[in-house]
Enzyme design. Structure first.
Site, mmCIF file in Angstrom:
data_model
loop_
_atom_site.group_PDB
_atom_site.id
_atom_site.type_symbol
_atom_site.label_atom_id
_atom_site.label_comp_id
_atom_site.label_asym_id
_atom_site.label_seq_id
_atom_site.Cartn_x
_atom_site.Cartn_y
_atom_site.Cartn_z
ATOM 1 N N ASP A 176 45.790 -38.411 -11.683
ATOM 2 C CA ASP A 176 45.308 -38.241 -13.049
ATOM 3 C C ASP A 176 44.939 -39.610 -13.639
ATOM 4 O O ASP A 176 44.431 -40.475 -12.941
ATOM 5 C CB ASP A 176 46.400 -37.546 -13.873
ATOM 6 N N HIS A 206 46.629 -38.345 -20.918
ATOM 7 C CA HIS A 206 46.545 -37.069 -20.218
ATOM 8 C C HIS A 206 47.539 -36.995 -19.060
ATOM 9 O O HIS A 206 48.280 -36.017 -18.905
ATOM 10 C CB HIS A 206 45.108 -36.878 -19.722
ATOM 11 N N SER A 371 44.674 -27.884 -17.788
ATOM 12 C CA SER A 371 45.433 -29.076 -17.408
ATOM 13 C C SER A 371 46.908 -28.930 -17.721
ATOM 14 O O SER A 371 47.763 -29.510 -17.040
ATOM 15 C CB SER A 371 44.914 -30.297 -18.182
#
Length: 468
Positions: A176, A206, A371
């Protein structure tokens, strides 16, 4: 602890207190018998003598209409309550019972007695260990048949599980934007692995949020798993397929190194991103990871379209042992943004998910997207791997089959578009009653004492071109 003195006393009492009646015929001579309170008893060398090398622990339930108490049956067997191999003797107005070691021959003998209602081998009973209350709704959703209702921004929910390993020994590679490994929720279990850039810092947030949902204390499913940051996306949440392949190459090599470590259970690549279209090179790198025994959990995508049109979501379904994850809200409805179709394997909580954030060691944040659903699936995979390392540790096919087998069936509503109606589950039903959750983040964040998380809140968007 029972000693040989108890056995010696038992032998003496049986020899001195009990006298065999004079035999009436030749058949009566075959088995020496002794009378105990009017009952015909066995000698100390008979079928139910204690034999620690050829016995099982059993529960003998007595019929109260036939015999007044458990001790009388023990005497009939030539044994006493303090005998080795007799663990408990219970009497109450409703039933009597003995917990004891018994050989197969003794079990058969007991089952033929009229005063014995049943003989059961003792079995291990696992309770649903509720370690965490005051958790986000997604953790209750995956561990409770009743689901979760109310305000998804609250934390008046309960996470239930029956394996306290919670992913211990499993390496979860969060491929990521990087991970803030110093965040309080990781407790030292997060490390920096690969970075395509000069720094491994998560400048986007994120990846840290994803990692917290996989294995963070309070927010994560597998709260004892290892997090390894694999930074392939930049601070804008975007990146290139070549950098992604380089990150997976590092994962493959590190997985091979870790296989020799005693505490190693297995590896998972958790990937909450996708391409605008498909890329054969990325697909091949992922399939190679499967061949190496690495489990792969990927996001379905946030275009409200067919997941088969994007890499790596297209590898889900019957195409491989990759698990592609779609998103639902707290009411089990398919999220409006979630990709669907035959390449989606399972749905998981993906709206208003609370987890760690990258701007501080005590900062948390809400995000929505596939996600957010994917790391919860990754967490359940880690949970199952630690629960049964021999079967699932490095066998992606077997783990995917188990994951789909224990999923809640036919509870997802909304547009499935050909996706199976399966909702992520850890195989536990915590039996928590549905409840309404009230209060705002400001009111309940003050109670987040597990990791001394602050009440600082940030608002971000999650609309980058690559991550989901």
């Amino acid at each position: 602890m029972r000693t040989s003195f108890a056995l010696a006393a038992l032998a003496a009492s049986c020899a001195n207190a009990l006298a065999a009646p004079a035999p009436q015929d030749a058949e009566a001579l075959a088995t020496p018998e002794e009378t105990v309170d009017g009952l015909i008893g066995l000698s100390k060398n008979a079928t139910c003598a204690h034999d620690p090398n050829n016995s099982k622990e059993v529960v003998v339930m007595l019929d109260k209409d036939e015999i007044p108490e458990a001790k009388a049956l023990l005497a009939k067997l030539g044994r006493q309550a303090d005998d080795d191999g007799v663990f408990n003797v219970m009497d109450n107005p409703q039933w009597s019972a003995i917990v004891m070691h018994a050989t197969p021959e003794c079990i058969s003998y007991l089952e033929d007695l009229t005063e014995v209602k049943l003989v059961d081998e003792t079995a291990e009973i696992k309770s649903f260990v509720t370690q965490k209350t005051g958790v986000p709704w997604g953790l209750q959703r995956i561990s409770n048949e009743a689901g979760a209702t109310g305000d998804p921004s609250g934390q008046d929910f309960t996470y239930s599980f029956d394996d306290t390993n919670l992913g211990a020994g499993v390496d979860v590679y969060v491929v990521d934007t990087g991970v803030r490994v110093s965040h309080a929720v990781f407790g030292g279990r997060a490390t920096e692995g690969f970075s395509f850039a000069d720094t491994a810092v998560d400048g986007d947030g994120h990846g840290t949020h994803v990692a917290g949902s996989v294995a963070g204390a309070k927010f994560g499913v597998a709260q004892n798993a290892n997090i390894i940051a694999v930074k392939v996306l930049g601070d804008d949440g975007a990146g290139s397929s070549s950098d992604t392949i380089a990150g997976m190459n590092w994962v493959l090599n590190n997985h091979e190194k870790r296989k020799n470590d005693q505490d190693f259970v297995g590896s998972i690549m958790s990937m909450s991103w996708g391409l605008q279209g498909t890329a054969g090179s990325v697909d091949q790198a992922i399939l190679s990871a499967l061949s190496a025994g690495i489990h792969v959990s990927v996001a379905a995508g946030n275009d409200g379209a067919d997941a088969c049109g994007t890499t790596p979501a297209n590898l889900g379904g019957a195409n491989s042992d990759v698990v592609t994850v779609g998103s639902v809200n707290i009411n089990n409805e398919v999220s409006s943004f979630s990709n669907i179709g035959q390449c989606v394997d399972i749905f998981a909580p993906g709206e208003q998910i609370l987890s760690a954030w990258s701007t501080g060691d005590n900062v948390i944040n809400f995000l929505s997207g596939t996600s957010m659903a994917t790391p919860q699936n990754s967490g359940v995979m880690a949970y199952l791997m630690a629960q049964n390392p021999a079967e699932f540790g490095q066998n992606p096919k077997a783990l995917k089959a188990e994951l789909l087998k224990i999923a809640r069936q036919d509870v997802v509503t909304g547009s499935l578009g050909g996706s199976p109606n399966l909702l992520l589950s850890n195989g536990v039903n915590g039996a928590v009653q549905k409840r309404s959750v009230t209060g705002s983040p400001a009111s309940w964040a003050k109670n987040m004492v597990d990791n001394e998380l602050t009440t600082r809140w940030v608002v971000t968007s999650d609309d980058s071109p690559l991550r989901f």
